[in-house]
Enzyme design. Structure first.
Site, PDB file in Angstrom:
ATOM      1  N   ASP A  10       0.876  -1.099   0.168  1.00 13.98           N
ATOM      2  CA  ASP A  10      -0.162  -0.004   0.031  1.00 13.98           C
ATOM      3  C   ASP A  10       0.866   1.343  -0.083  1.00 13.98           C
ATOM      4  O   ASP A  10       1.557   1.637   0.900  1.00 13.98           O
ATOM      5  CB  ASP A  10      -0.872  -0.068   1.186  1.00 13.98           C
ATOM      6  CG  ASP A  10      -2.006   1.086   1.217  1.00 13.98           C
ATOM      7  OD1 ASP A  10      -3.174   0.851   1.731  1.00 13.98           O
ATOM      8  OD2 ASP A  10      -1.569   2.394   0.621  1.00 13.98           O
ATOM      9  N   ASP A 110      -3.614   2.543  -5.348  1.00  4.53           N
ATOM     10  CA  ASP A 110      -2.057   2.516  -4.622  1.00  4.53           C
ATOM     11  C   ASP A 110      -2.102   0.959  -3.664  1.00  4.53           C
ATOM     12  O   ASP A 110      -1.373   1.100  -2.765  1.00  4.53           O
ATOM     13  CB  ASP A 110      -2.064   3.530  -3.710  1.00  4.53           C
ATOM     14  CG  ASP A 110      -2.949   3.654  -2.638  1.00  4.53           C
ATOM     15  OD1 ASP A 110      -3.929   2.867  -2.522  1.00  4.53           O
ATOM     16  OD2 ASP A 110      -2.672   3.948  -1.455  1.00  4.53           O
ATOM     17  N   GLU A 111      -2.843  -0.041  -4.086  1.00  8.01           N
ATOM     18  CA  GLU A 111      -2.592  -1.339  -3.488  1.00  8.01           C
ATOM     19  C   GLU A 111      -2.614  -2.545  -4.363  1.00  8.01           C
ATOM     20  O   GLU A 111      -3.363  -2.680  -5.231  1.00  8.01           O
ATOM     21  CB  GLU A 111      -3.810  -1.426  -2.730  1.00  8.01           C
ATOM     22  CG  GLU A 111      -3.704  -1.156  -1.190  1.00  8.01           C
ATOM     23  CD  GLU A 111      -5.143  -1.098  -0.272  1.00  8.01           C
ATOM     24  OE1 GLU A 111      -5.550  -2.203  -0.065  1.00  8.01           O
ATOM     25  OE2 GLU A 111      -5.626   0.089  -0.108  1.00  8.01           O
TER      26      GLU A 111
HETATM   27  N1  DCP Z   1      -8.293   8.999  -1.402  1.00  6.42           N
HETATM   28  C1  DCP Z   1      -9.222   9.909  -1.640  1.00  6.42           C
HETATM   29  N2  DCP Z   1     -10.088  10.241  -0.867  1.00  6.42           N
HETATM   30  C2  DCP Z   1     -10.192   9.390   0.143  1.00  6.42           C
HETATM   31  C3  DCP Z   1      -9.399   8.552   0.465  1.00  6.42           C
HETATM   32  C4  DCP Z   1      -8.411   8.281  -0.299  1.00  6.42           C
HETATM   33  O1  DCP Z   1      -9.079  10.460  -2.693  1.00  6.42           O
HETATM   34  N3  DCP Z   1     -11.468   9.773   1.153  1.00  6.42           N
HETATM   35  C5  DCP Z   1      -7.092   8.699  -2.668  1.00  6.42           C
HETATM   36  C6  DCP Z   1      -5.897   9.596  -2.196  1.00  6.42           C
HETATM   37  C7  DCP Z   1      -5.045   8.557  -1.383  1.00  6.42           C
HETATM   38  C8  DCP Z   1      -5.340   7.439  -2.174  1.00  6.42           C
HETATM   39  O2  DCP Z   1      -6.609   7.434  -2.750  1.00  6.42           O
HETATM   40  O3  DCP Z   1      -3.621   9.026  -1.606  1.00  6.42           O
HETATM   41  C9  DCP Z   1      -4.905   6.236  -1.400  1.00  6.42           C
HETATM   42  O4  DCP Z   1      -5.816   6.199  -0.080  1.00  6.42           O
HETATM   43  P1  DCP Z   1      -5.191   5.492   1.001  1.00  6.42           P
HETATM   44  O5  DCP Z   1      -6.324   5.162   2.156  1.00  6.42           O
HETATM   45  O6  DCP Z   1      -4.401   4.267   0.923  1.00  6.42           O
HETATM   46  O7  DCP Z   1      -4.472   6.722   1.661  1.00  6.42           O
HETATM   47  P2  DCP Z   1      -3.089   7.332   1.560  1.00  6.42           P
HETATM   48  O8  DCP Z   1      -2.279   6.535   0.509  1.00  6.42           O
HETATM   49  O9  DCP Z   1      -3.292   8.684   1.159  1.00  6.42           O
HETATM   50  O10 DCP Z   1      -2.248   7.245   2.924  1.00  6.42           O
HETATM   51  P3  DCP Z   1      -1.722   6.086   3.739  1.00  6.42           P
HETATM   52  O11 DCP Z   1      -0.122   6.278   3.871  1.00  6.42           O
HETATM   53  O12 DCP Z   1      -2.515   5.946   4.710  1.00  6.42           O
HETATM   54  O13 DCP Z   1      -1.872   4.657   2.757  1.00  6.42           O
HETATM   55 CA    CA Z   2      -1.881   4.314   0.734  1.00  8.59          CA
HETATM   56 CA    CA Z   3      -4.673   2.312  -0.112  1.00  9.94          CA
END
Ligand code: DCP
Ligand code: CA
Ligand code: CA
Length: 367
Positions: A10, A110-111
Protein backbone atom coordinates in the site's frame (compact mmCIF):
# COMPACT_ATOMS: atom_id res chain seq x y z
CA UNK A 1 -0.36 -27.95 1.29
CA UNK A 2 2.54 -25.66 1.96
CA UNK A 3 1.53 -22.39 3.63
CA UNK A 4 1.22 -19.38 1.35
CA UNK A 5 3.22 -16.18 1.67
CA UNK A 6 1.09 -13.22 0.62
CA UNK A 7 2.09 -9.55 0.56
CA UNK A 8 -0.12 -6.50 0.51
CA UNK A 9 1.63 -3.38 -0.74
CA UNK A 10 0.00 0.00 0.00
CA UNK A 11 1.70 3.18 -1.22
CA UNK A 12 2.29 5.78 1.49
CA UNK A 13 0.15 8.97 1.48
CA UNK A 14 -0.02 8.32 -2.20
CA UNK A 15 -1.38 11.43 -3.97
CA UNK A 16 0.63 13.70 -1.69
CA UNK A 17 3.76 11.62 -2.13
CA UNK A 18 3.39 11.96 -5.92
CA UNK A 19 3.23 15.72 -5.47
CA UNK A 20 6.40 15.65 -3.34
CA UNK A 21 8.14 13.61 -5.98
CA UNK A 22 7.55 16.12 -8.75
CA UNK A 23 8.27 19.08 -6.53
CA UNK A 24 10.73 18.10 -3.79
CA UNK A 25 10.88 21.70 -2.60
CA UNK A 26 7.55 21.24 -0.77
CA UNK A 27 8.60 18.01 0.93
CA UNK A 28 9.08 19.45 4.39
CA UNK A 29 5.78 21.32 4.44
CA UNK A 30 2.30 20.09 5.19
CA UNK A 31 0.76 19.06 1.85
CA UNK A 32 -2.95 18.66 1.25
CA UNK A 33 -4.29 17.26 -2.01
CA UNK A 34 -7.97 17.96 -2.53
CA UNK A 35 -10.87 17.89 -4.90
CA UNK A 36 -12.06 21.44 -5.42
CA UNK A 37 -15.75 21.50 -6.16
CA UNK A 38 -15.39 24.99 -7.66
CA UNK A 39 -18.36 26.57 -5.93
CA UNK A 40 -16.18 28.79 -3.80
CA UNK A 41 -12.42 28.92 -3.60
CA UNK A 42 -12.51 26.82 -0.45
CA UNK A 43 -15.27 24.33 -1.14
CA UNK A 44 -14.28 20.73 -1.65
CA UNK A 45 -12.77 17.84 0.26
CA UNK A 46 -9.36 16.50 1.21
CA UNK A 47 -8.27 13.47 -0.85
CA UNK A 48 -5.17 12.90 1.22
CA UNK A 49 -2.33 14.71 2.93
CA UNK A 50 1.26 13.97 3.80
CA UNK A 51 2.13 12.84 7.32
CA UNK A 52 3.26 16.31 8.33
CA UNK A 53 -0.23 17.65 7.62
CA UNK A 54 -1.79 14.68 9.42
CA UNK A 55 -0.05 15.80 12.61
CA UNK A 56 -2.25 18.89 12.47
CA UNK A 57 -5.35 16.69 12.36
CA UNK A 58 -5.96 16.73 8.63
CA UNK A 59 -7.81 13.63 7.38
CA UNK A 60 -9.01 12.23 4.05
CA UNK A 61 -12.59 13.25 3.33
CA UNK A 62 -12.44 16.34 5.53
CA UNK A 63 -13.82 19.60 4.07
CA UNK A 64 -11.00 21.71 2.68
CA UNK A 65 -11.95 24.77 4.71
CA UNK A 66 -11.51 22.73 7.87
CA UNK A 67 -8.08 21.50 6.75
CA UNK A 68 -7.13 25.12 6.00
CA UNK A 69 -8.21 26.14 9.46
CA UNK A 70 -6.19 23.36 11.10
CA UNK A 71 -3.12 24.34 9.11
CA UNK A 72 -3.40 28.09 9.67
CA UNK A 73 0.08 29.64 9.85
CA UNK A 74 1.80 26.31 9.09
CA UNK A 75 2.98 27.29 5.60
CA UNK A 76 0.94 24.45 4.10
CA UNK A 77 0.66 23.63 0.40
CA UNK A 78 -2.80 22.93 -1.05
CA UNK A 79 -2.97 21.24 -4.43
CA UNK A 80 -5.76 19.97 -6.69
CA UNK A 81 -5.80 16.26 -7.60
CA UNK A 82 -3.95 15.33 -10.76
CA UNK A 83 -5.08 11.79 -11.52
CA UNK A 84 -3.05 11.52 -14.69
CA UNK A 85 0.16 12.00 -12.74
CA UNK A 86 -0.83 9.53 -9.99
CA UNK A 87 -2.02 6.93 -12.49
CA UNK A 88 1.26 7.08 -14.37
CA UNK A 89 3.36 6.65 -11.25
CA UNK A 90 1.04 3.90 -10.04
CA UNK A 91 1.42 2.02 -13.30
CA UNK A 92 5.20 2.18 -13.11
CA UNK A 93 5.28 0.82 -9.58
CA UNK A 94 2.69 -1.87 -10.33
CA UNK A 95 4.82 -3.05 -13.23
CA UNK A 96 7.81 -3.45 -10.93
CA UNK A 97 5.75 -5.24 -8.26
CA UNK A 98 4.24 -7.62 -10.79
CA UNK A 99 7.69 -8.89 -11.66
CA UNK A 100 8.27 -10.05 -8.10
CA UNK A 101 5.22 -12.30 -7.77
CA UNK A 102 3.82 -15.51 -9.16
CA UNK A 103 0.36 -14.01 -9.06
CA UNK A 104 -0.50 -10.38 -8.73
CA UNK A 105 -3.74 -8.57 -7.95
CA UNK A 106 -4.06 -4.81 -8.10
CA UNK A 107 -6.96 -3.70 -5.91
CA UNK A 108 -6.75 0.07 -6.29
CA UNK A 109 -4.49 2.81 -7.60
CA UNK A 110 -2.18 2.35 -4.61
CA UNK A 111 -2.67 -1.24 -3.44
CA UNK A 112 -1.78 -4.69 -4.70
CA UNK A 113 -1.50 -8.25 -3.44
CA UNK A 114 1.48 -10.41 -4.37
CA UNK A 115 1.69 -14.16 -3.94
CA UNK A 116 5.41 -14.71 -3.35
CA UNK A 117 5.25 -18.22 -1.89
CA UNK A 118 7.52 -19.67 -4.56
CA UNK A 119 9.95 -16.77 -4.53
CA UNK A 120 10.62 -17.09 -0.80
CA UNK A 121 10.17 -20.87 -0.69
CA UNK A 122 7.34 -20.55 1.81
CA UNK A 123 9.65 -18.89 4.34
CA UNK A 124 8.58 -15.82 6.32
CA UNK A 125 12.23 -15.17 7.21
CA UNK A 126 13.13 -14.89 3.54
CA UNK A 127 9.98 -12.83 2.99
CA UNK A 128 11.42 -10.00 5.08
CA UNK A 129 14.50 -9.61 2.87
CA UNK A 130 12.42 -10.08 -0.22
CA UNK A 131 9.98 -7.35 0.80
CA UNK A 132 12.84 -5.02 1.65
CA UNK A 133 14.34 -5.69 -1.74
CA UNK A 134 11.08 -4.79 -3.47
CA UNK A 135 10.79 -1.60 -1.41
CA UNK A 136 14.34 -0.59 -2.33
CA UNK A 137 13.75 -1.35 -5.98
CA UNK A 138 10.63 0.84 -6.16
CA UNK A 139 12.36 3.64 -4.29
CA UNK A 140 15.38 3.54 -6.60
CA UNK A 141 13.45 3.21 -9.82
CA UNK A 142 10.45 5.42 -9.13
CA UNK A 143 11.15 7.25 -5.89
CA UNK A 144 7.97 6.19 -4.09
CA UNK A 145 7.79 4.53 -0.69
CA UNK A 146 5.16 2.07 0.45
CA UNK A 147 4.19 -0.14 3.32
CA UNK A 148 4.10 -3.91 3.13
CA UNK A 149 2.17 -6.45 5.15
CA UNK A 150 3.06 -10.11 4.93
CA UNK A 151 0.84 -12.95 6.06
CA UNK A 152 -0.33 -16.40 5.05
CA UNK A 153 -3.43 -14.96 3.39
CA UNK A 154 -4.81 -11.70 2.00
CA UNK A 155 -6.77 -10.87 5.12
CA UNK A 156 -3.77 -11.05 7.44
CA UNK A 157 -1.47 -9.30 4.94
CA UNK A 158 -3.88 -6.38 4.66
CA UNK A 159 -4.29 -5.86 8.39
CA UNK A 160 -0.56 -6.31 8.90
CA UNK A 161 0.12 -3.57 6.36
CA UNK A 162 -2.35 -1.19 8.00
CA UNK A 163 -0.70 -1.68 11.36
CA UNK A 164 2.52 0.11 10.46
CA UNK A 165 2.69 3.09 8.10
CA UNK A 166 4.43 4.86 6.44
CA UNK A 167 7.37 2.88 5.09
CA UNK A 168 6.28 -0.09 7.20
CA UNK A 169 7.21 -3.72 6.84
CA UNK A 170 5.10 -5.96 9.04
CA UNK A 171 5.36 -9.70 9.00
CA UNK A 172 2.76 -11.86 10.69
CA UNK A 173 3.75 -15.52 10.68
CA UNK A 174 0.95 -18.09 10.47
CA UNK A 175 1.37 -19.11 14.10
CA UNK A 176 1.15 -15.45 15.19
CA UNK A 177 -1.95 -14.54 13.21
CA UNK A 178 -4.60 -15.27 15.86
CA UNK A 179 -2.77 -13.36 18.58
CA UNK A 180 -2.14 -10.50 16.15
CA UNK A 181 -5.81 -10.12 15.26
CA UNK A 182 -7.22 -10.77 18.74
CA UNK A 183 -7.00 -7.27 20.30
CA UNK A 184 -8.07 -5.34 17.19
CA UNK A 185 -11.54 -3.83 16.81
CA UNK A 186 -13.90 -5.83 14.59
CA UNK A 187 -14.20 -2.96 12.13
CA UNK A 188 -10.68 -3.69 10.96
CA UNK A 189 -12.14 -6.65 9.08
CA UNK A 190 -13.24 -6.12 5.50
CA UNK A 191 -17.04 -5.99 5.41
CA UNK A 192 -17.51 -4.80 8.98
CA UNK A 193 -18.84 -1.27 8.73
CA UNK A 194 -20.57 0.92 11.21
CA UNK A 195 -23.89 -0.92 11.08
CA UNK A 196 -22.35 -4.35 11.55
CA UNK A 197 -19.98 -3.30 14.32
CA UNK A 198 -22.90 -1.72 16.22
CA UNK A 199 -24.83 -4.95 15.90
CA UNK A 200 -21.82 -6.95 17.02
CA UNK A 201 -21.34 -4.64 20.02
CA UNK A 202 -24.91 -5.46 21.04
CA UNK A 203 -23.88 -9.11 21.07
CA UNK A 204 -20.92 -8.25 23.26
CA UNK A 205 -18.41 -8.53 20.41
CA UNK A 206 -15.92 -5.66 20.31
CA UNK A 207 -12.63 -7.18 19.26
CA UNK A 208 -11.71 -9.69 16.59
CA UNK A 209 -10.82 -12.02 19.47
CA UNK A 210 -14.39 -11.74 20.80
CA UNK A 211 -15.69 -12.55 17.34
CA UNK A 212 -13.33 -15.51 16.92
CA UNK A 213 -14.70 -17.32 19.93
CA UNK A 214 -18.35 -16.38 19.41
CA UNK A 215 -20.59 -19.29 18.47
CA UNK A 216 -20.73 -19.55 14.70
CA UNK A 217 -24.33 -20.81 14.60
CA UNK A 218 -25.41 -17.70 16.48
CA UNK A 219 -23.54 -15.50 14.00
CA UNK A 220 -25.31 -17.29 11.18
CA UNK A 221 -28.64 -16.72 12.89
CA UNK A 222 -27.98 -12.97 13.12
CA UNK A 223 -26.11 -12.22 9.89
CA UNK A 224 -27.20 -15.03 7.58
CA UNK A 225 -25.21 -18.02 6.42
CA UNK A 226 -22.70 -16.38 4.05
CA UNK A 227 -21.76 -13.47 6.28
CA UNK A 228 -21.90 -15.48 9.50
CA UNK A 229 -19.42 -18.04 8.22
CA UNK A 230 -17.26 -15.32 6.69
CA UNK A 231 -17.05 -13.37 9.98
CA UNK A 232 -16.24 -16.54 11.89
CA UNK A 233 -13.47 -17.52 9.49
CA UNK A 234 -12.04 -14.03 9.13
CA UNK A 235 -11.78 -13.58 12.90
CA UNK A 236 -9.96 -16.89 13.05
CA UNK A 237 -7.50 -15.72 10.39
CA UNK A 238 -8.91 -18.15 7.84
CA UNK A 239 -9.02 -16.82 4.28
CA UNK A 240 -8.46 -18.97 1.23
CA UNK A 241 -9.03 -16.29 -1.41
CA UNK A 242 -6.41 -16.64 -4.13
CA UNK A 243 -4.34 -13.71 -5.33
CA UNK A 244 -5.80 -13.26 -8.76
CA UNK A 245 -5.27 -10.74 -11.50
CA UNK A 246 -8.52 -8.82 -11.82
CA UNK A 247 -9.80 -8.69 -15.35
CA UNK A 248 -6.44 -9.62 -16.79
CA UNK A 249 -6.65 -8.97 -20.49
CA UNK A 250 -7.52 -12.09 -22.41
CA UNK A 251 -6.75 -10.28 -25.60
CA UNK A 252 -5.29 -6.98 -26.74
CA UNK A 253 -6.78 -5.38 -29.81
CA UNK A 254 -6.92 -2.12 -31.73
CA UNK A 255 -9.37 -0.99 -34.37
CA UNK A 256 -9.04 1.92 -36.75
CA UNK A 257 -10.95 3.51 -39.61
CA UNK A 258 -9.22 3.63 -43.00
CA UNK A 259 -8.81 7.03 -44.65
CA UNK A 260 -10.89 5.69 -47.52
CA UNK A 261 -12.78 2.49 -48.28
CA UNK A 262 -10.47 0.12 -50.08
CA UNK A 263 -9.45 -3.38 -51.17
CA UNK A 264 -5.82 -2.40 -51.54
CA UNK A 265 -3.65 -4.66 -49.39
CA UNK A 266 -0.78 -2.19 -48.98
CA UNK A 267 -3.16 0.53 -47.92
CA UNK A 268 -4.78 -1.76 -45.36
CA UNK A 269 -1.43 -2.92 -44.02
CA UNK A 270 -0.29 0.66 -43.45
CA UNK A 271 -3.16 1.00 -41.04
CA UNK A 272 -2.78 -2.39 -39.38
CA UNK A 273 0.96 -1.79 -38.91
CA UNK A 274 0.09 1.37 -37.00
CA UNK A 275 -2.34 -0.58 -34.84
CA UNK A 276 0.26 -3.29 -34.34
CA UNK A 277 2.82 -0.79 -33.03
CA UNK A 278 0.34 0.16 -30.37
CA UNK A 279 -0.54 -3.42 -29.48
CA UNK A 280 3.14 -4.33 -29.35
CA UNK A 281 3.84 -1.57 -26.85
CA UNK A 282 1.29 -3.06 -24.50
CA UNK A 283 2.36 -6.69 -24.79
CA UNK A 284 5.98 -5.69 -24.33
CA UNK A 285 5.12 -3.74 -21.21
CA UNK A 286 3.12 -6.62 -19.81
CA UNK A 287 5.73 -9.13 -20.91
CA UNK A 288 3.22 -11.33 -22.67
CA UNK A 289 3.72 -14.03 -25.25
CA UNK A 290 0.81 -14.69 -27.58
CA UNK A 291 -0.34 -17.69 -29.52
CA UNK A 292 -3.14 -16.24 -31.65
CA UNK A 293 -3.32 -13.37 -34.11
CA UNK A 294 -6.68 -12.21 -35.48
CA UNK A 295 -7.89 -9.61 -37.92
CA UNK A 296 -11.18 -7.80 -38.04
CA UNK A 297 -12.71 -6.05 -41.01
CA UNK A 298 -15.81 -3.89 -41.32
CA UNK A 299 -17.08 -3.64 -44.86
CA UNK A 300 -18.80 -0.69 -46.53
CA UNK A 301 -22.18 -2.35 -45.94
CA UNK A 302 -21.16 -2.43 -42.24
CA UNK A 303 -21.03 -6.19 -42.09
CA UNK A 304 -17.95 -7.44 -40.25
CA UNK A 305 -15.70 -10.47 -40.35
CA UNK A 306 -12.88 -11.87 -38.23
CA UNK A 307 -10.16 -14.33 -39.18
CA UNK A 308 -7.62 -15.92 -36.84
CA UNK A 309 -4.49 -17.98 -36.93
CA UNK A 310 -2.96 -19.93 -34.09
CA UNK A 311 0.83 -20.00 -34.13
CA UNK A 312 2.82 -23.18 -33.70
CA UNK A 313 5.06 -21.49 -31.12
CA UNK A 314 4.14 -18.63 -28.79
CA UNK A 315 5.61 -15.40 -30.14
CA UNK A 316 6.41 -12.02 -28.63
CA UNK A 317 7.69 -10.01 -31.57
CA UNK A 318 6.10 -7.33 -33.66
CA UNK A 319 7.03 -9.06 -36.92
CA UNK A 320 4.96 -12.10 -36.02
CA UNK A 321 1.90 -9.91 -35.67
CA UNK A 322 2.59 -8.04 -38.91
CA UNK A 323 3.38 -11.17 -40.91
CA UNK A 324 0.25 -13.00 -39.80
CA UNK A 325 -1.95 -9.95 -40.22
CA UNK A 326 -0.73 -9.70 -43.79
CA UNK A 327 -1.41 -13.37 -44.55
CA UNK A 328 -4.87 -13.17 -43.02
CA UNK A 329 -5.83 -10.10 -45.02
CA UNK A 330 -4.41 -11.58 -48.25
CA UNK A 331 -6.64 -14.61 -47.81
CA UNK A 332 -9.60 -12.58 -46.73
CA UNK A 333 -9.48 -10.30 -49.78
CA UNK A 334 -9.74 -13.37 -51.99
CA UNK A 335 -12.90 -14.46 -50.17
CA UNK A 336 -14.79 -11.20 -50.30
CA UNK A 337 -15.58 -8.64 -52.96
CA UNK A 338 -16.63 -5.78 -50.71
CA UNK A 339 -14.54 -2.75 -49.90
CA UNK A 340 -13.25 -2.43 -46.37
CA UNK A 341 -13.97 0.56 -44.15
CA UNK A 342 -12.44 -0.33 -40.77
CA UNK A 343 -9.75 -2.79 -39.77
CA UNK A 344 -8.62 -4.30 -36.50
CA UNK A 345 -5.82 -6.46 -35.16
CA UNK A 346 -6.01 -8.65 -32.08
CA UNK A 347 -3.54 -10.87 -30.26
CA UNK A 348 -4.63 -13.41 -27.66
CA UNK A 349 -3.73 -16.73 -26.07
CA UNK A 350 -1.29 -15.09 -23.70
CA UNK A 351 1.46 -16.85 -21.82
CA UNK A 352 3.54 -14.96 -19.30
CA UNK A 353 7.26 -14.91 -19.82
CA UNK A 354 9.40 -16.65 -17.25
CA UNK A 355 10.05 -13.40 -15.48
CA UNK A 356 9.65 -14.81 -11.99
CA UNK A 357 12.47 -17.23 -12.51
CA UNK A 358 14.85 -14.42 -13.41
CA UNK A 359 13.84 -12.33 -10.44
CA UNK A 360 14.18 -15.28 -8.14
CA UNK A 361 17.72 -16.12 -9.19
CA UNK A 362 18.91 -12.51 -9.05
CA UNK A 363 17.45 -12.24 -5.57
CA UNK A 364 19.20 -15.27 -4.20
CA UNK A 365 22.48 -14.52 -5.94
CA UNK A 366 22.79 -11.19 -4.19
CA UNK A 367 21.91 -12.55 -0.76
N1 DCP B 1 -8.27 8.94 -1.49
C1 DCP B 1 -9.24 9.90 -1.76
N2 DCP B 1 -10.26 10.14 -0.87
C2 DCP B 1 -10.34 9.41 0.28
C3 DCP B 1 -9.37 8.45 0.58
C4 DCP B 1 -8.34 8.23 -0.34
O1 DCP B 1 -9.17 10.56 -2.80
N3 DCP B 1 -11.34 9.66 1.15
C5 DCP B 1 -7.16 8.76 -2.44
C6 DCP B 1 -5.96 9.61 -2.03
C7 DCP B 1 -4.98 8.62 -1.46
C8 DCP B 1 -5.30 7.36 -2.22
O2 DCP B 1 -6.70 7.41 -2.48
O3 DCP B 1 -3.63 9.05 -1.63
C9 DCP B 1 -4.97 6.11 -1.42
O4 DCP B 1 -5.74 6.06 -0.24
P1 DCP B 1 -5.18 5.47 1.10
O5 DCP B 1 -6.36 5.20 1.97
O6 DCP B 1 -4.27 4.33 0.84
O7 DCP B 1 -4.41 6.68 1.78
P2 DCP B 1 -2.99 7.29 1.46
O8 DCP B 1 -2.22 6.50 0.48
O9 DCP B 1 -3.16 8.72 1.11
O10 DCP B 1 -2.28 7.24 2.88
P3 DCP B 1 -1.69 6.01 3.70
O11 DCP B 1 -0.24 6.34 3.89
O12 DCP B 1 -2.44 6.04 4.99
O13 DCP B 1 -1.91 4.77 2.90
CA1 CA C 1 -1.94 4.27 0.68
CA1 CA D 1 -4.76 2.20 -0.06
Amino acid sequence: MQNRVIMLVDFDYFYAQCEELRNPAIKDKPIVVGVYSGRTEESGAVSTSNYIARKFGVKSGMPLFLAKRKLEGADAVFLPVDHQCYDQLSERIMLILRGYATSFEQVSVDEAYLDVTEQVEGSFEKARNYAQKIKDDARNQVGISFSVGVGSNKLVAKIACDSQKPDGLTIVKPEEALAFLKPLDVDRLLGVGKKTSTKMAELGIKTIGDLAKYDMQKLVAVFGKTLGIYFHNAANAIDNEPVQEQGEAESISRIGTLKQDTRDLEFILQKTDELTEDIFKEIKEKKLNFKTVSIYAVMTDLSSKTRSVTLEQPAKDKEAIKRNTKTLFEKYLLESTLEIRRVGVKVSGFIKEELQQKRLSSFFQSE
